[in-house]
Design a protein around this motif. Structure first.
Motif, short mmCIF file in Angstrom:
data_model
loop_
_atom_site.label_atom_id
_atom_site.label_comp_id
_atom_site.label_asym_id
_atom_site.label_seq_id
_atom_site.Cartn_x
_atom_site.Cartn_y
_atom_site.Cartn_z
N ARG A 158 -47.52 1.21 32.22
CA ARG A 158 -47.42 1.62 30.79
C ARG A 158 -48.57 1.77 30.91
O ARG A 158 -48.95 3.62 29.76
N TYR A 159 -49.76 1.16 30.59
CA TYR A 159 -50.98 1.82 29.97
C TYR A 159 -51.96 1.46 31.20
O TYR A 159 -51.93 0.65 31.95
N TYR A 160 -53.33 2.18 31.16
CA TYR A 160 -53.73 1.49 31.92
C TYR A 160 -55.18 2.06 30.85
O TYR A 160 -55.61 2.33 29.73
N LYS A 161 -56.22 0.78 31.07
CA LYS A 161 -57.47 0.42 30.95
C LYS A 161 -58.12 1.72 31.03
O LYS A 161 -58.92 1.80 32.51
N PRO A 218 -55.31 8.87 23.68
CA PRO A 218 -55.30 7.67 24.67
C PRO A 218 -54.85 6.58 23.37
O PRO A 218 -55.54 6.98 21.63
N LYS A 219 -53.99 5.52 23.38
CA LYS A 219 -53.52 4.76 21.93
C LYS A 219 -54.84 3.63 21.76
O LYS A 219 -55.27 3.91 22.85
N ASN A 259 -55.55 -0.25 20.80
CA ASN A 259 -55.04 -1.61 20.67
C ASN A 259 -55.74 -1.90 18.60
O ASN A 259 -55.93 -1.66 18.70
N ARG A 303 -58.84 1.81 24.04
CA ARG A 303 -58.15 2.57 24.42
C ARG A 303 -57.31 2.29 25.77
O ARG A 303 -57.48 1.68 26.96
N LEU A 304 -56.07 2.54 26.01
CA LEU A 304 -55.13 2.42 26.43
C LEU A 304 -54.29 4.16 27.17
O LEU A 304 -54.12 4.41 26.24
N PHE A 305 -54.34 4.35 27.92
CA PHE A 305 -54.46 5.70 28.62
C PHE A 305 -52.47 5.22 29.27
O PHE A 305 -52.74 4.47 30.16
N THR A 306 -52.16 6.29 28.99
CA THR A 306 -50.46 6.49 28.97
C THR A 306 -50.64 7.57 30.51
O THR A 306 -51.45 8.16 31.43
N ASP A 332 -52.25 11.33 30.14
CA ASP A 332 -53.29 11.09 29.50
C ASP A 332 -53.92 11.26 31.28
O ASP A 332 -54.90 11.69 31.20
#
Length: 110
Positions: free
Chosen positions: A9-12, A39-40, A42, A47-50, A53
């Motif tokens: 779901r998310y990538y660092k 990116p979202k 936390n 950063r958390l890339f979808t 992204d």
């Protein structure tokens, strides 16, 4: 360039930078330059890339690194006809993945 990342779901940012073969500062710079990258973050501010992204990063990478566009040129190209550019790039990426798989099969048979 065909990017292989596990389905998540998310990538660092470190995972993303490694997949593209660039520094994390490069990814952060592109985030500031291109509005499509959102990116979202936390609670710590990481950063958390979808998946979306990642697709946008692949397109930016393709235009800037592979095609030699300037950042302004890539921005305007993405604004001209974004659906067509994304569609063409997705087709090219899938074909590159197929090519890579076929080469691996050929090497295994040799």
């Amino acid at each position: 360039m065909y990017i292989e990342l596990p389905e998540k779901r998310y990538y660092k940012i470190g995972e993303v930078a490694k997949a593209f073969g660039v520094n994390t500062s490069h990814i952060r710079f592109w985030e500031k330059e291109f509005d499509v990258l959102q990116p979202k973050k936390n609670k710590k501010g990481n950063r958390l890339f979808t998946q979306e992204d990642i697709k946008n990063l692949q397109l930016i990478f393709h235009l800037v690194k592979e095609k030699g566009f300037t950042l302004d040129g890539a921005k305007s190209k993405m604004k001209e006809n974004p659906k067509e550019i994304k569609s063409n790039h997705e087709i090219i990426s899938k074909l590159e993945g197929i090519k890579e798989a076929l080469i691996n099969i050929k090497d295994q048979l040799s």
